[in-house]
Design a protein around this motif. Sequence first.
Motif, PDB file in Angstrom:
ATOM      1  N   LEU A 748     -12.211  10.184 -28.802  1.00  0.00           N
ATOM      2  CA  LEU A 748     -12.335  11.503 -28.163  1.00  0.00           C
ATOM      3  C   LEU A 748     -12.254  11.316 -26.658  1.00  0.00           C
ATOM      4  O   LEU A 748     -13.208  10.883 -26.017  1.00  0.00           O
ATOM      5  CB  LEU A 748     -13.652  12.179 -28.554  1.00  0.00           C
ATOM      6  N   TYR A 749     -11.094  11.636 -26.116  1.00  0.00           N
ATOM      7  CA  TYR A 749     -10.844  11.401 -24.693  1.00  0.00           C
ATOM      8  C   TYR A 749     -11.292  12.587 -23.840  1.00  0.00           C
ATOM      9  O   TYR A 749     -11.986  12.427 -22.848  1.00  0.00           O
ATOM     10  CB  TYR A 749      -9.361  11.113 -24.503  1.00  0.00           C
ATOM     11  N   ARG A 750     -10.869  13.780 -24.246  1.00  0.00           N
ATOM     12  CA  ARG A 750     -11.285  15.023 -23.600  1.00  0.00           C
ATOM     13  C   ARG A 750     -11.476  16.048 -24.718  1.00  0.00           C
ATOM     14  O   ARG A 750     -11.085  15.796 -25.862  1.00  0.00           O
ATOM     15  CB  ARG A 750     -10.221  15.503 -22.602  1.00  0.00           C
ATOM     16  N   PRO A 751     -12.074  17.195 -24.456  1.00  0.00           N
ATOM     17  CA  PRO A 751     -12.277  18.176 -25.528  1.00  0.00           C
ATOM     18  C   PRO A 751     -10.974  18.480 -26.280  1.00  0.00           C
ATOM     19  O   PRO A 751      -9.975  18.871 -25.670  1.00  0.00           O
ATOM     20  CB  PRO A 751     -12.790  19.410 -24.775  1.00  0.00           C
ATOM     21  N   PHE A 752     -10.979  18.254 -27.601  1.00  0.00           N
ATOM     22  CA  PHE A 752      -9.829  18.488 -28.478  1.00  0.00           C
ATOM     23  C   PHE A 752      -8.627  17.612 -28.146  1.00  0.00           C
ATOM     24  O   PHE A 752      -7.515  17.901 -28.547  1.00  0.00           O
ATOM     25  CB  PHE A 752      -9.403  19.965 -28.457  1.00  0.00           C
ATOM     26  N   ASP A 753      -8.858  16.555 -27.401  1.00  0.00           N
ATOM     27  CA  ASP A 753      -7.776  15.656 -26.996  1.00  0.00           C
ATOM     28  C   ASP A 753      -8.111  14.249 -27.491  1.00  0.00           C
ATOM     29  O   ASP A 753      -8.865  13.515 -26.854  1.00  0.00           O
ATOM     30  CB  ASP A 753      -7.619  15.665 -25.476  1.00  0.00           C
ATOM     31  N   TYR A 754      -7.542  13.896 -28.659  1.00  0.00           N
ATOM     32  CA  TYR A 754      -7.801  12.587 -29.258  1.00  0.00           C
ATOM     33  C   TYR A 754      -6.691  11.619 -28.881  1.00  0.00           C
ATOM     34  O   TYR A 754      -5.508  11.939 -28.984  1.00  0.00           O
ATOM     35  CB  TYR A 754      -7.892  12.703 -30.783  1.00  0.00           C
ATOM     36  N   ARG A 755      -7.077  10.446 -28.438  1.00  0.00           N
ATOM     37  CA  ARG A 755      -6.092   9.416 -28.106  1.00  0.00           C
ATOM     38  C   ARG A 755      -6.504   8.105 -28.773  1.00  0.00           C
ATOM     39  O   ARG A 755      -7.576   8.001 -29.350  1.00  0.00           O
ATOM     40  CB  ARG A 755      -5.988   9.259 -26.581  1.00  0.00           C
ATOM     41  N   TRP A 756      -5.639   7.102 -28.632  1.00  0.00           N
ATOM     42  CA  TRP A 756      -5.897   5.804 -29.249  1.00  0.00           C
ATOM     43  C   TRP A 756      -6.357   4.825 -28.182  1.00  0.00           C
ATOM     44  O   TRP A 756      -5.783   4.746 -27.095  1.00  0.00           O
ATOM     45  CB  TRP A 756      -4.641   5.274 -29.935  1.00  0.00           C
ATOM     46  N   VAL A 757      -7.410   4.081 -28.489  1.00  0.00           N
ATOM     47  CA  VAL A 757      -7.944   3.084 -27.576  1.00  0.00           C
ATOM     48  C   VAL A 757      -7.967   1.736 -28.272  1.00  0.00           C
ATOM     49  O   VAL A 757      -8.244   1.646 -29.480  1.00  0.00           O
ATOM     50  CB  VAL A 757      -9.370   3.470 -27.095  1.00  0.00           C
ATOM     51  N   PHE A 758      -7.641   0.674 -27.527  1.00  0.00           N
ATOM     52  CA  PHE A 758      -7.787  -0.675 -28.085  1.00  0.00           C
ATOM     53  C   PHE A 758      -9.200  -1.126 -27.749  1.00  0.00           C
ATOM     54  O   PHE A 758      -9.483  -1.582 -26.658  1.00  0.00           O
ATOM     55  CB  PHE A 758      -6.738  -1.632 -27.520  1.00  0.00           C
ATOM     56  N   TYR A 759     -10.076  -0.982 -28.735  1.00  0.00           N
ATOM     57  CA  TYR A 759     -11.515  -1.117 -28.495  1.00  0.00           C
ATOM     58  C   TYR A 759     -11.935  -2.587 -28.591  1.00  0.00           C
ATOM     59  O   TYR A 759     -12.427  -3.056 -29.607  1.00  0.00           O
ATOM     60  CB  TYR A 759     -12.290  -0.253 -29.495  1.00  0.00           C
ATOM     61  N   LEU A 760     -11.719  -3.295 -27.486  1.00  0.00           N
ATOM     62  CA  LEU A 760     -12.111  -4.700 -27.400  1.00  0.00           C
ATOM     63  C   LEU A 760     -13.009  -4.870 -26.185  1.00  0.00           C
ATOM     64  O   LEU A 760     -12.534  -4.895 -25.047  1.00  0.00           O
ATOM     65  CB  LEU A 760     -10.867  -5.592 -27.268  1.00  0.00           C
ATOM     66  N   PRO A 761     -14.320  -4.941 -26.406  1.00  0.00           N
ATOM     67  CA  PRO A 761     -15.244  -5.110 -25.277  1.00  0.00           C
ATOM     68  C   PRO A 761     -14.968  -6.420 -24.532  1.00  0.00           C
ATOM     69  O   PRO A 761     -14.217  -7.264 -24.988  1.00  0.00           O
ATOM     70  CB  PRO A 761     -16.620  -5.122 -25.955  1.00  0.00           C
ATOM     71  N   ARG A 762     -15.620  -6.553 -23.390  1.00  0.00           N
ATOM     72  CA  ARG A 762     -15.513  -7.740 -22.533  1.00  0.00           C
ATOM     73  C   ARG A 762     -14.162  -7.769 -21.811  1.00  0.00           C
ATOM     74  O   ARG A 762     -13.178  -8.209 -22.359  1.00  0.00           O
ATOM     75  CB  ARG A 762     -15.700  -9.061 -23.278  1.00  0.00           C
ATOM     76  N   LYS A 763     -14.151  -7.307 -20.618  1.00  0.00           N
ATOM     77  CA  LYS A 763     -13.022  -7.366 -19.699  1.00  0.00           C
ATOM     78  C   LYS A 763     -11.864  -6.444 -20.046  1.00  0.00           C
ATOM     79  O   LYS A 763     -11.281  -5.834 -19.177  1.00  0.00           O
ATOM     80  CB  LYS A 763     -12.516  -8.802 -19.531  1.00  0.00           C
ATOM     81  N   PHE A 764     -11.475  -6.335 -21.329  1.00  0.00           N
ATOM     82  CA  PHE A 764     -10.389  -5.399 -21.638  1.00  0.00           C
ATOM     83  C   PHE A 764     -10.912  -3.974 -21.624  1.00  0.00           C
ATOM     84  O   PHE A 764     -10.268  -3.077 -21.087  1.00  0.00           O
ATOM     85  CB  PHE A 764      -9.762  -5.728 -22.995  1.00  0.00           C
ATOM     86  N   ILE A 765     -12.056  -3.732 -22.238  1.00  0.00           N
ATOM     87  CA  ILE A 765     -12.769  -2.456 -22.076  1.00  0.00           C
ATOM     88  C   ILE A 765     -13.968  -2.752 -21.203  1.00  0.00           C
ATOM     89  O   ILE A 765     -14.859  -3.510 -21.585  1.00  0.00           O
ATOM     90  CB  ILE A 765     -13.241  -1.901 -23.441  1.00  0.00           C
ATOM     91  N   GLY A 766     -13.991  -2.149 -20.018  1.00  0.00           N
ATOM     92  CA  GLY A 766     -15.027  -2.493 -19.050  1.00  0.00           C
ATOM     93  C   GLY A 766     -16.435  -2.293 -19.562  1.00  0.00           C
ATOM     94  O   GLY A 766     -17.255  -3.202 -19.592  1.00  0.00           O
ATOM     95  N   ARG A 767     -16.728  -1.049 -19.964  1.00  0.00           N
ATOM     96  CA  ARG A 767     -18.061  -0.733 -20.489  1.00  0.00           C
ATOM     97  C   ARG A 767     -17.870  -0.054 -21.846  1.00  0.00           C
ATOM     98  O   ARG A 767     -17.673   1.155 -21.927  1.00  0.00           O
ATOM     99  CB  ARG A 767     -18.819   0.166 -19.512  1.00  0.00           C
ATOM    100  N   ALA A 768     -17.939  -0.864 -22.907  1.00  0.00           N
ATOM    101  CA  ALA A 768     -17.594  -0.382 -24.247  1.00  0.00           C
ATOM    102  C   ALA A 768     -18.719   0.399 -24.896  1.00  0.00           C
ATOM    103  O   ALA A 768     -18.486   1.142 -25.854  1.00  0.00           O
ATOM    104  CB  ALA A 768     -17.212  -1.565 -25.132  1.00  0.00           C
ATOM    105  N   ARG A 769     -19.954   0.239 -24.429  1.00  0.00           N
ATOM    106  CA  ARG A 769     -21.138   0.919 -25.002  1.00  0.00           C
ATOM    107  C   ARG A 769     -21.220   0.667 -26.514  1.00  0.00           C
ATOM    108  O   ARG A 769     -21.551   1.569 -27.282  1.00  0.00           O
ATOM    109  CB  ARG A 769     -21.104   2.427 -24.728  1.00  0.00           C
ATOM    110  N   TYR A 770     -20.937  -0.581 -26.885  1.00  0.00           N
ATOM    111  CA  TYR A 770     -20.866  -0.888 -28.313  1.00  0.00           C
ATOM    112  C   TYR A 770     -22.170  -0.617 -29.068  1.00  0.00           C
ATOM    113  O   TYR A 770     -22.129  -0.149 -30.223  1.00  0.00           O
ATOM    114  CB  TYR A 770     -20.435  -2.347 -28.520  1.00  0.00           C
ATOM    115  N   PRO A 771     -23.358  -0.897 -28.513  1.00  0.00           N
ATOM    116  CA  PRO A 771     -24.596  -0.641 -29.270  1.00  0.00           C
ATOM    117  C   PRO A 771     -24.719   0.791 -29.789  1.00  0.00           C
ATOM    118  O   PRO A 771     -25.416   1.035 -30.777  1.00  0.00           O
ATOM    119  CB  PRO A 771     -25.686  -0.969 -28.255  1.00  0.00           C
ATOM    120  N   VAL A 772     -24.057   1.746 -29.125  1.00  0.00           N
ATOM    121  CA  VAL A 772     -24.076   3.136 -29.595  1.00  0.00           C
ATOM    122  C   VAL A 772     -22.778   3.478 -30.327  1.00  0.00           C
ATOM    123  O   VAL A 772     -22.791   4.067 -31.405  1.00  0.00           O
ATOM    124  CB  VAL A 772     -24.318   4.108 -28.423  1.00  0.00           C
ATOM    125  N   MET A 773     -21.645   3.091 -29.725  1.00  0.00           N
ATOM    126  CA  MET A 773     -20.357   3.474 -30.319  1.00  0.00           C
ATOM    127  C   MET A 773     -20.112   2.828 -31.677  1.00  0.00           C
ATOM    128  O   MET A 773     -19.332   3.344 -32.488  1.00  0.00           O
ATOM    129  CB  MET A 773     -19.213   3.135 -29.351  1.00  0.00           C
TER     130      MET A 773
END
Length: 1014
Positions: A748-773
């Motif tokens: 969920l990128y913006r309201p009603f705007d879904y996009r694809w993310v490469f969800y790889l924490p550590r350097k590729f995703i700066g702050r992944a918030r993995y404990p919640v996400m």
Amino acid sequence: MKIGVFRGYSRALKNKYEEGKTTEYSYRGIFESFLKFLFSNKEEYQIKAIKVTQEPGKETFGAPDFKIFTSKGIIGYIETKHPDMDLHKLPKRDKHQIKRYSERLDNFILTNYRDFILYQNGEKVEEVLLIDENFNLIESNIERFQRLIDRFLSFTIPKIQEPELLAKILAQRTMILKDIVLENIDMDEQLQYLHKAFKEHLMSGMTKTEFADAYAQTVVYGLFMARFTIKGELTRENVAFRGIPKSLRVVHEIFRYIASDLPDYLEWIVEELIGILNNVDIEELRKRFHFGNGEFDPFLHFYETFLAEYNPKLRKSKGVYYTPIPVVEFIVNSVDEILKEKFGKRLHDEGITILDPATGTGTFLAGVLDRIHRNIRGTLFQLYLKERLLNNIYGFEILISPYLVAHLKLSMVLNQWGIKLNDNERFKIYLTNALDLMRERGQAGLFEMALDRESEEADRVKKDAKIFVVIGNPPYDVKPSEGWIAELMEDYLHGLGVENEKKKGALQDDYVKFIRFAQWKIDQNGKGIIGFITNNSYLDGLVHRRMRQSLMESFDEIYILNLHGNAIKGDNDENVFDIKQGVAIAFFVKLREGKHRAEECRVYYHSIVNDSKKTTREEKYEFLRNNSWKTIEWKVLTPKEPYYFFVPKDLSLEEEYSKFPKLDEIFEVYSSGVETQNDAATIAFTREELKQRIKDFLKLSTEEIRHKYGFKDKSVWNLNDATKVLNSDFSRYGDFERWFTEKAKLYLYRPFDYRWVFYLPRKFIGRARYPVMKHFILGTNLGLVISKLSTYLGDFSIFAIVTDKPADKHTLLAGKTVVNKSITVVFPLYIYSDDGKTKRPNLKPEFLEELRKRYGEITPEDFLYYAYAVLHDPKYRKRYAEFLKFDFPRIPLYNKETFEKYKKIGEELVKLHLMKVDFPIEPKLVGDNLAIEKVKYDGKDCVAINKTTKLCGIPPEVWEYTIGGYRVIEKYLKGRKGRKLSLEELEHVYKVVEILKRTIELVKELEKIEPKFA
């Protein structure tokens, strides 16, 4: 000139070249002789000397190779390169060097001994190829070459009469001087010594670049000061011994070095600066630099012009901003009125010590002198000056150039009144960091002793001097507190729960530290006044609540004149400064010693803004001109715990609202949304786009990736590191499809705007918030997405959305209709075990138990539906608007009947906003070009996406529907600017149109509900 001279020059160059292994310097003697022949026939130009300014073998950046003098001074410079060097394809270092020379020297020739390019006033004006690459003289070009030389020799700088022109010319030379110092510091022992002394005795973290900047500005402004104090022409010697007052010990010692035998790379630019200042019409400039001509401060205007040309980034980083004279006079006059009304004193009275801890160019202190001069005219003023004012007026300034300007300004203000300071007299304006104390002293030379003495006297004022009035415009610059000021700041950082706030960066702004320092000085004195103009965020910032309480504990009366002007908030008015952050003038008045209960302090407030129309800068100036502290109609505030707001708040419903549970009291686990730190690299519109990008990241070099995608390195996201992380992670899988499928997530990128993310924490995703996400990744889930600190301008925009996927930090990001740029906070409904096999509600057990007592056996989903409906209810958002501005929303627990009504509507809203509904979709197109170029709504039914195509069937209420500061449809389309809408995206837009139509209907139904408590 005889053609034989040219032929001889051509042959000499060729012979030298054919010797082999030549350098640029090998041809210097030939060229110098050629120049002498040229200039000997130009008697009308009175050529005095040709000087070679750089010796062979020295490759450092400094002086151009040749300096040409006339009887009247320097006429211009010539820089030589090897004959093989193409002047139009210079190597990087040389290109940078020539750019500096050509832009910052008025008259400059670049040559490779064959080709000649003349630059004047920063522009290329002539070019002549005299000798070809085979060293054959091009005789047909001799006449053009002679014209180029004539143009070079006839160039003269007109007598400088305009301060603006002088500021720009000096700024250009200062840039050269700074570069010279920076590039030669490692081999110049004297520069190293000065840098070390500055670091140890003035600014502990001073880098070489910062030193080069300070040194360059010191030299330039020292010479500038000397031009006003020395009769006749400047020389390096008389500047050092007569131009700089001995009382300004630090600067005086620097100029003792200037008067000595300088290396060539410094001497030429110092002589250039002296030549420029000797070409100034000093009498005309004296007239222009007259303080008190209405509301124009010529010194500050000069420094502003200089900084704008020299280094506008320095101005921004150090918070150097022009304080308008109406603001200065309002504060100074008001402080004098408060002194008279509350203490029976005036600014000039015995015991009234005055400190400007961020003096800048001395505008406030000049304003103090002017006010005192108007209070006591004639010879009496001079007596007060000598007996009291020189001892009672203090200033601190960390930047050396405004420090010099301040001393020059105040001395010239006195000169206007026929008063001249002796060589051993000075105002107690010190070169120091107001927020720091001196380090341990070691062994010291003369310069270090001068710095030590300056710092010792400044430290005495900081620690021990009794200060009655603190006045000024502190800088804005957020950085961590260190040392002595960090200890003082503890008072603002602990109390009222501030220590538990995750984001306290606003309390590290320098203006907050200056307020704390001023508060401490007035507490130390036992009574007194602070008169500051600052950033106004502390008036109602949530993390500033302990700061406000502390100020109320110290002071008996606080007066806030809110000047507004916050472009970030979208304020409908102009700022008195050229900045985006709103500002306020504050007077903190301490009438009695010691601390007291905050509630004993009387707080007064006045807003300068007319809410009914836009308030211009000039209207604000006019208000300040026509008013003072005494004439303003102040509104009494009663700031209360826990927030102690310094702005009017309608908190009459506080007792009612505070009984409701807050979202962070309801949910156990939550966090802000994902912050990729480089959306362009990590997020894609489609799964296939993302897959191709990741494949490229694995196989292409970083340069190839940059070229293909146009990425740029950022301080928080390094492409080299990112590719290493990807390759390392992929190597553990081997199978690309399996690896990609596991990491690629719909998002969920913006309201009603879904996009694809490469969800790889550590350097590729700066702050992944993995404990919640992870709770949206490990299994099916729902979650509330809330914009914390959702301050609105009155339209009560929706500030919540629901998600079943990981959400971006800026899913709900304040736009123009929202005051604070808030972050998205995500509250998942369920918490999954690490293996994803079990889940439990994320509602706190005691809260879930309370729900079941009230409403029976309800599910977590039932509560989410209910809460979501409440948050969408306009009655709720309007009734509790003040409270929704500064914290997570609280959810009222109505009776069971009301609960069921909200839950029913909330369930439909959730399904709508998750897009789990089917509507008949009929896109209404005018045109067939789906490329989005410019998005513009016609106000009726259609939105144009380019010149030929419109999307119609979008009613105004749908177009205007806002979530989290965004018009939903507009944001979706603008987010795809430069792309062509796919058919799926087109259908998506029209599905959202139908969803919003139904949402609007449901919100109207919510508004009809009359909520009741049990």
